[in-house]
Design an enzyme around this catalytic site. Sequence first.
Site, PDB file in Angstrom:
ATOM      1  N   GLU A 132       4.515   7.950-131.643  1.00 16.27           N
ATOM      2  CA  GLU A 132       4.318   7.477-130.273  1.00 16.27           C
ATOM      3  C   GLU A 132       2.905   7.698-129.750  1.00 16.27           C
ATOM      4  OE1 GLU A 132       9.049   8.556-129.424  1.00 16.27           O
ATOM      5  OE2 GLU A 132       7.525   9.244-127.983  1.00 16.27           O
ATOM      6  N   GLU A 239      15.433   5.445-135.716  1.00 18.57           N
ATOM      7  CA  GLU A 239      16.176   6.156-134.655  1.00 18.57           C
ATOM      8  C   GLU A 239      17.131   5.184-133.953  1.00 18.57           C
ATOM      9  OE1 GLU A 239      12.153   8.834-133.719  1.00 18.57           O
ATOM     10  OE2 GLU A 239      13.538   8.363-132.085  1.00 18.57           O
TER      11      GLU A 239
HETATM   12  O1  LIG Z   1      13.903  10.914-127.011  1.00 17.71           O
HETATM   13  C1  LIG Z   1      14.632  10.349-128.085  1.00 17.71           C
HETATM   14  C2  LIG Z   1      13.785  10.319-129.337  1.00 17.71           C
HETATM   15  C3  LIG Z   1      12.590   9.394-129.126  1.00 17.71           C
HETATM   16  N1  LIG Z   1      11.762   9.357-130.325  1.00 17.71           N
HETATM   17  C4  LIG Z   1      11.363  10.632-130.894  1.00 17.71           C
HETATM   18  C5  LIG Z   1      12.549  11.566-131.067  1.00 17.71           C
HETATM   19  O2  LIG Z   1      12.123  12.808-131.525  1.00 17.71           O
HETATM   20  C6  LIG Z   1      13.295  11.709-129.753  1.00 17.71           C
HETATM   21  O3  LIG Z   1      14.395  12.605-129.980  1.00 17.71           O
HETATM   22  C7  LIG Z   1      14.814  13.387-128.872  1.00 17.71           C
HETATM   23  O4  LIG Z   1      13.728  14.195-128.453  1.00 17.71           O
HETATM   24  C8  LIG Z   1      14.067  14.978-127.271  1.00 17.71           C
HETATM   25  C9  LIG Z   1      12.832  15.676-126.772  1.00 17.71           C
HETATM   26  O5  LIG Z   1      11.914  14.777-126.409  1.00 17.71           O
HETATM   27  C10 LIG Z   1      15.171  15.967-127.655  1.00 17.71           C
HETATM   28  O6  LIG Z   1      15.584  16.669-126.463  1.00 17.71           O
HETATM   29  C11 LIG Z   1      15.318  18.056-126.550  1.00 17.71           C
HETATM   30  O7  LIG Z   1      16.327  18.657-127.325  1.00 17.71           O
HETATM   31  C12 LIG Z   1      16.127  20.089-127.457  1.00 17.71           C
HETATM   32  C13 LIG Z   1      17.162  20.622-128.403  1.00 17.71           C
HETATM   33  O8  LIG Z   1      18.439  20.322-127.957  1.00 17.71           O
HETATM   34  C14 LIG Z   1      16.219  20.742-126.061  1.00 17.71           C
HETATM   35  O9  LIG Z   1      15.861  22.131-126.217  1.00 17.71           O
HETATM   36  C15 LIG Z   1      16.870  22.986-125.832  1.00 17.71           C
HETATM   37  O10 LIG Z   1      16.865  23.032-124.430  1.00 17.71           O
HETATM   38  C16 LIG Z   1      17.890  23.941-123.958  1.00 17.71           C
HETATM   39  C17 LIG Z   1      17.935  23.890-122.447  1.00 17.71           C
HETATM   40  O11 LIG Z   1      17.065  23.039-121.903  1.00 17.71           O
HETATM   41  C18 LIG Z   1      17.541  25.391-124.420  1.00 17.71           C
HETATM   42  O12 LIG Z   1      18.577  26.262-123.992  1.00 17.71           O
HETATM   43  C19 LIG Z   1      17.510  25.398-125.944  1.00 17.71           C
HETATM   44  O13 LIG Z   1      17.100  26.675-126.409  1.00 17.71           O
HETATM   45  C20 LIG Z   1      16.494  24.369-126.409  1.00 17.71           C
HETATM   46  O14 LIG Z   1      16.578  24.267-127.820  1.00 17.71           O
HETATM   47  C21 LIG Z   1      15.168  20.121-125.145  1.00 17.71           C
HETATM   48  O15 LIG Z   1      15.382  20.633-123.819  1.00 17.71           O
HETATM   49  C22 LIG Z   1      15.378  18.594-125.115  1.00 17.71           C
HETATM   50  O16 LIG Z   1      14.304  17.979-124.395  1.00 17.71           O
HETATM   51  C23 LIG Z   1      16.400  15.176-128.156  1.00 17.71           C
HETATM   52  O17 LIG Z   1      17.403  16.097-128.609  1.00 17.71           O
HETATM   53  C24 LIG Z   1      15.992  14.255-129.312  1.00 17.71           C
HETATM   54  O18 LIG Z   1      17.069  13.412-129.652  1.00 17.71           O
END
Ligand SMILES: OC[C@H]1CNC[C@@H](O)[C@@H]1O[C@@H]1O[C@H](CO)[C@@H](O[C@@H]2O[C@H](CO)[C@@H](O[C@@H]3O[C@H](CO)[C@@H](O)[C@H](O)[C@H]3O)[C@H](O)[C@H]2O)[C@H](O)[C@H]1O
Length: 334
Positions: A132, A239
């Site tokens: 990205e 994805e």
């Molecule tokens: O956004 C969707 C796609 C878009 N393309 C790139 C690709 O990498 C992205 O994937 C998403 O990327 C996101 C971040 O931008 C991920 O979201 C993160 O996912 C992480 C793991 O679950 C989260 O981290 C957890 O957050 C919790 C509370 O906020 C904490 O308690 C945890 O310790 C922490 O691991 C983050 O907040 C959350 O923002 C999504 O799971 C994941 O599916």
Amino acid sequence: PEKGLKDYYKDYFPIGAAVAPRNLTGPEADLIRQQFNSITAENAMKMGPIHPEEGRYNWTDADAIVQFATQNGIRMRGHTLCWHNQTPRWFFTDAAGNPVTKEVLLARLKSHIETVVGRYKGKVYAWDVVNEAIPDGGTDFYRKSKFYEIIGEEYIERAFEYAHAADPNAQLFYNDYNTESPGKRERIYGLVKRLKEKGVPIHGVGLQGHWSLQEPTAAGLEESITRFASLGLKVQITELDVSVYPKEHERRARRETDKSEFTPEMNEKQAAHYKMLFSVLRKHKKDITGVTFWNVSDKSSWLDNFPVQNRKDYPLLFDVNLAPKKAFHEVVNF
Ligand SMILES: OC[C@H]1CNC[C@@H](O)[C@@H]1O[C@@H]1O[C@H](CO)[C@@H](O[C@@H]2O[C@H](CO)[C@@H](O[C@@H]3O[C@H](CO)[C@@H](O)[C@H](O)[C@H]3O)[C@H](O)[C@H]2O)[C@H](O)[C@H]1O
């Protein structure tokens, strides 16, 4: 055992899913083994989760996912080595909190990529090296990330060179979303064409494919596949999911309130959309070298909290009980 997606598509391309350690036990693990021959770590291999502090790596989740793949003869896709999101603050700042110099950030990027790619050398067959880096709209060619602001556009080619040096056999991808919107597609085309012409070791383009019931069109998807393939690059869908909710701008335009239930109408429309998508992908099987769903089933999807918090989405081929949906049958009956 029952035929899975990977069996129906064995003459086409590997089929995968993004996973977290929670998916690797019980019925979900059985579904993954039955249906998929490729997996990607949804979050475990990103900079923040795997390299939380300078000099400290957290390999637990990434190792568990790689081990699951190796033990089950499943390909491992690496995601992602350089992204503006989920990159810890320490990466860009010195001890006093000031932005680091170009040289320091390049050295940190090099050390990170060498360490992560080196650890999974021969186990991860392909990496999303840069994710990205191109904005959706506007006049800027590059996303104004901290990598770009501190290093300049050069960070992209350096990242590919570092990854290639760490594992010369790994396939290296540039990965992005909204790749079917003509303006963004042309900017990405310009970027990867320039990288190829400069001899940067890039091997493919990842079309993320976070789609909805309204997009992409068959023609739009075909245009993206053939445009990037025309540069001699591999193309993967990295994805894939099809949200049952219109994109925000469409929803606002339609002033709809979301009911968070999977209606028969959604089921029909989604099945028809997946049918179209996979007929296009089969048609271009010579250029498509992999298709990965983002998450395993509707049991849990990142779309349950994006763009609307706590709004259940139903974007995949298996329902909340891991049972195949109408969309699954449309995808395998060809
Ligand atoms: O956004 C969707 C796609 C878009 N393309 C790139 C690709 O990498 C992205 O994937 C998403 O990327 C996101 C971040 O931008 C991920 O979201 C993160 O996912 C992480 C793991 O679950 C989260 O981290 C957890 O957050 C919790 C509370 O906020 C904490 O308690 C945890 O310790 C922490 O691991 C983050 O907040 C959350 O923002 C999504 O799971 C994941 O599916």
